[in-house]
Design a protein around this motif. Structure first.
Motif, PDB file in Angstrom:
ATOM      1  N   LEU A   1      72.392  40.698  36.437  1.00 49.88           N
ATOM      2  CA  LEU A   1      72.546  41.062  37.953  1.00 49.88           C
ATOM      3  C   LEU A   1      74.006  40.509  38.556  1.00 49.88           C
ATOM      4  CD1 LEU A   1      69.429  42.310  39.844  1.00 49.88           C
ATOM      5  CD2 LEU A   1      71.471  43.243  38.946  1.00 49.88           C
ATOM      6  N   GLY A   2      73.670  39.051  38.219  1.00 45.82           N
ATOM      7  CA  GLY A   2      74.716  38.158  38.562  1.00 45.82           C
ATOM      8  C   GLY A   2      76.341  38.420  38.115  1.00 45.82           C
ATOM      9  N   VAL A   3      75.951  38.621  36.516  1.00 46.42           N
ATOM     10  CA  VAL A   3      77.419  38.601  35.958  1.00 46.42           C
ATOM     11  C   VAL A   3      78.506  39.888  36.582  1.00 46.42           C
ATOM     12  CG1 VAL A   3      78.084  39.324  34.163  1.00 46.42           C
ATOM     13  CG2 VAL A   3      76.657  37.502  34.351  1.00 46.42           C
ATOM     14  N   THR A   4      77.165  40.731  36.037  1.00 40.10           N
ATOM     15  CA  THR A   4      77.208  42.352  36.243  1.00 40.10           C
ATOM     16  C   THR A   4      78.435  42.410  37.771  1.00 40.10           C
ATOM     17  OG1 THR A   4      75.529  43.335  36.901  1.00 40.10           O
ATOM     18  CG2 THR A   4      76.120  44.009  34.810  1.00 40.10           C
ATOM     19  N   THR A   5      77.365  41.675  38.762  1.00 37.40           N
ATOM     20  CA  THR A   5      78.024  42.144  40.370  1.00 37.40           C
ATOM     21  C   THR A   5      79.452  40.704  40.805  1.00 37.40           C
ATOM     22  OG1 THR A   5      76.027  41.577  41.150  1.00 37.40           O
ATOM     23  CG2 THR A   5      77.098  40.818  42.906  1.00 37.40           C
ATOM     24  N   TRP A   6      79.736  39.347  39.950  1.00 28.81           N
ATOM     25  CA  TRP A   6      80.604  38.777  39.879  1.00 28.81           C
ATOM     26  C   TRP A   6      81.532  39.968  39.170  1.00 28.81           C
ATOM     27  CZ3 TRP A   6      81.700  34.392  41.691  1.00 28.81           C
ATOM     28  CH2 TRP A   6      83.032  33.698  41.698  1.00 28.81           C
ATOM     29  N   ARG A   7      81.488  40.500  38.375  1.00 28.07           N
ATOM     30  CA  ARG A   7      82.503  40.840  37.689  1.00 28.07           C
ATOM     31  C   ARG A   7      83.731  42.036  38.181  1.00 28.07           C
ATOM     32  NH1 ARG A   7      80.819  42.501  31.976  1.00 28.07           N
ATOM     33  NH2 ARG A   7      83.088  43.380  31.863  1.00 28.07           N
ATOM     34  N   SER A   8      82.890  42.678  38.715  1.00 25.85           N
ATOM     35  CA  SER A   8      82.715  44.235  39.486  1.00 25.85           C
ATOM     36  C   SER A   8      83.745  43.737  40.785  1.00 25.85           C
ATOM     37  CB  SER A   8      81.551  44.876  40.357  1.00 25.85           C
ATOM     38  OG  SER A   8      81.255  43.979  41.079  1.00 25.85           O
ATOM     39  N   THR A   9      83.850  42.282  41.167  1.00 22.59           N
ATOM     40  CA  THR A   9      84.370  41.960  42.256  1.00 22.59           C
ATOM     41  C   THR A   9      86.658  41.805  41.466  1.00 22.59           C
ATOM     42  OG1 THR A   9      84.460  39.474  41.679  1.00 22.59           O
ATOM     43  CG2 THR A   9      83.074  40.757  43.358  1.00 22.59           C
TER      44      THR A   9
ATOM     45  N   GLU B   1      83.204  49.313  43.412  1.00 21.25           N
ATOM     46  CA  GLU B   1      81.692  49.248  43.583  1.00 21.25           C
ATOM     47  C   GLU B   1      81.263  48.267  42.592  1.00 21.25           C
ATOM     48  OE1 GLU B   1      80.071  48.590  46.261  1.00 21.25           O
ATOM     49  OE2 GLU B   1      82.152  48.140  47.153  1.00 21.25           O
ATOM     50  N   PRO B   2      79.903  47.864  42.154  1.00 32.10           N
ATOM     51  CA  PRO B   2      79.380  47.398  40.738  1.00 32.10           C
ATOM     52  C   PRO B   2      78.827  48.562  40.367  1.00 32.10           C
ATOM     53  CG  PRO B   2      78.543  46.282  42.881  1.00 32.10           C
ATOM     54  CD  PRO B   2      80.009  47.300  43.356  1.00 32.10           C
ATOM     55  N   THR B   3      78.943  49.462  41.238  1.00 33.95           N
ATOM     56  CA  THR B   3      78.410  51.351  40.654  1.00 33.95           C
ATOM     57  C   THR B   3      79.270  51.810  39.537  1.00 33.95           C
ATOM     58  OG1 THR B   3      77.519  52.119  42.480  1.00 33.95           O
ATOM     59  CG2 THR B   3      76.028  50.534  41.278  1.00 33.95           C
ATOM     60  N   ALA B   4      80.442  51.433  39.971  1.00 37.00           N
ATOM     61  CA  ALA B   4      81.064  53.426  40.174  1.00 37.00           C
ATOM     62  C   ALA B   4      81.853  52.361  38.672  1.00 37.00           C
ATOM     63  CB  ALA B   4      82.876  52.438  40.805  1.00 37.00           C
TER      64      ALA B   4
ATOM     65  N   THR C   1      80.858  44.337  59.283  1.00 35.81           N
ATOM     66  CA  THR C   1      81.387  43.826  56.998  1.00 35.81           C
ATOM     67  C   THR C   1      81.341  44.572  56.554  1.00 35.81           C
ATOM     68  OG1 THR C   1      78.991  44.493  57.120  1.00 35.81           O
ATOM     69  CG2 THR C   1      79.073  41.985  58.091  1.00 35.81           C
ATOM     70  N   ASP C   2      82.398  46.068  57.258  1.00 41.37           N
ATOM     71  CA  ASP C   2      82.343  47.273  55.615  1.00 41.37           C
ATOM     72  C   ASP C   2      83.787  46.455  55.948  1.00 41.37           C
ATOM     73  OD1 ASP C   2      82.218  49.385  54.639  1.00 41.37           O
ATOM     74  OD2 ASP C   2      82.084  50.889  56.008  1.00 41.37           O
ATOM     75  N   THR C   3      84.724  46.253  55.563  1.00 41.95           N
ATOM     76  CA  THR C   3      85.680  45.744  54.605  1.00 41.95           C
ATOM     77  C   THR C   3      85.648  45.794  53.204  1.00 41.95           C
ATOM     78  OG1 THR C   3      86.075  43.638  54.903  1.00 41.95           O
ATOM     79  CG2 THR C   3      86.493  45.153  57.023  1.00 41.95           C
ATOM     80  N   PRO C   4      86.743  45.714  52.770  1.00 45.86           N
ATOM     81  CA  PRO C   4      87.166  45.323  51.312  1.00 45.86           C
ATOM     82  C   PRO C   4      86.793  43.496  51.021  1.00 45.86           C
ATOM     83  CG  PRO C   4      88.956  46.988  51.499  1.00 45.86           C
ATOM     84  CD  PRO C   4      88.429  47.212  52.855  1.00 45.86           C
ATOM     85  N   ARG C   5      87.602  43.182  52.101  1.00 45.10           N
ATOM     86  CA  ARG C   5      87.641  40.919  51.644  1.00 45.10           C
ATOM     87  C   ARG C   5      86.097  40.938  51.897  1.00 45.10           C
ATOM     88  NH1 ARG C   5      90.344  37.604  55.353  1.00 45.10           N
ATOM     89  NH2 ARG C   5      89.899  35.205  54.128  1.00 45.10           N
ATOM     90  N   PHE C   6      85.203  41.263  52.733  1.00 41.72           N
ATOM     91  CA  PHE C   6      83.813  41.054  53.578  1.00 41.72           C
ATOM     92  C   PHE C   6      83.209  41.316  51.491  1.00 41.72           C
ATOM     93  CE2 PHE C   6      79.665  41.453  54.651  1.00 41.72           C
ATOM     94  CZ  PHE C   6      79.580  40.477  55.254  1.00 41.72           C
ATOM     95  N   ARG C   7      83.011  43.347  51.182  1.00 42.01           N
ATOM     96  CA  ARG C   7      82.505  43.284  49.919  1.00 42.01           C
ATOM     97  C   ARG C   7      83.187  42.249  48.768  1.00 42.01           C
ATOM     98  NH1 ARG C   7      83.388  48.301  52.190  1.00 42.01           N
ATOM     99  NH2 ARG C   7      84.495  48.413  51.045  1.00 42.01           N
TER     100      ARG C   7
ATOM    101  N   GLY D   1      77.276  37.358  43.348  1.00 41.31           N
ATOM    102  CA  GLY D   1      76.925  37.082  41.935  1.00 41.31           C
ATOM    103  C   GLY D   1      76.527  35.973  41.272  1.00 41.31           C
ATOM    104  N   ALA D   2      77.051  35.497  41.973  1.00 35.18           N
ATOM    105  CA  ALA D   2      77.017  33.420  41.596  1.00 35.18           C
ATOM    106  C   ALA D   2      75.511  32.761  41.801  1.00 35.18           C
ATOM    107  CB  ALA D   2      77.937  32.425  42.069  1.00 35.18           C
ATOM    108  N   VAL D   3      75.362  33.375  42.799  1.00 34.13           N
ATOM    109  CA  VAL D   3      73.611  33.308  43.331  1.00 34.13           C
ATOM    110  C   VAL D   3      72.492  33.530  42.293  1.00 34.13           C
ATOM    111  CG1 VAL D   3      71.449  33.581  44.880  1.00 34.13           C
ATOM    112  CG2 VAL D   3      73.666  32.558  45.915  1.00 34.13           C
TER     113      VAL D   3
END
Length: 160
Positions: free
Chosen positions: A38-46, A51-54, A132-138, A146-148
């Motif tokens: 989960l962490g790696v896929t979340t990190w890689r999506s950035t 978005e991670p699921t897209a 908090t709905d901004t691309p930079r924040f996301r 991802g790191a956590v």
């Protein structure tokens, strides 16, 4: 998810996992690997700004369940969640009555309390989304999450 652990406790599977060092190690390793994934896929999506699921090429079998599926597997693969039902539930059981209905009643109460708690926090988070709905924040949140998750996965897999 709480109901699943209550069911596993009622049929004795949670007790088996908690009493078998090998079974506990397997659940712990699977949970750690899942968190790392989960962490790696979340990190890689950035990196892609997506978005991670897209952009997933390979999807897990439970991906169609979305956040519910992720939460379910995170909870099922957490040996500490199973231990709650083994350490807290027995003190509320009466030996003169059948165990399964008692566990079902306790699980229903637990689910009701957790539902109210989560509905409250869902309302709070929905209200905070506007700020908090901004691309930079996301992007920053996804990197941090991802790191956590990777750190927690490594810790879970290597804990003794």
């Amino acid at each position: 998810m709480r109901a699943l652990h209550a069911t596993l406790a009622a049929i004795g599977l949670s007790a088996l996992v908690m009493s078998s060092a090998q079974a506990l190690t397997v659940v712990k390793l699977l949970g750690g690997i899942y968190l790392i994934w989960l962490g790696v896929t979340t990190w890689r999506s950035t990196r892609q700004g997506v978005e991670p699921t897209a952009r997933r090429r390979w999807r897990s079998p439970w991906a169609r369940l979305g956040g519910f599926g992720q939460g379910l597997w995170s909870n099922v693969l957490n040996p500490k969640a199973a231990s709650v039902h083994l350490t807290l539930v027995p003190q509320f059981l009466t030996s003169s009555r059948p165990v399964a209905p008692q566990i079902a009643t306790l699980a229903t109460a637990h689910v009701a309390v957790v539902l109210v708690w989560l509905l409250f926090w869902t309302s709070v988070v929905a209200a905070a989304r506007a700020a908090t709905d901004t691309p930079r924040f996301r992007r920053g949140t996804s990197r941090l999450a991802g790191a956590v998750l990777v750190a927690l996965g490594v810790r879970t897999a290597t804990a003794s």
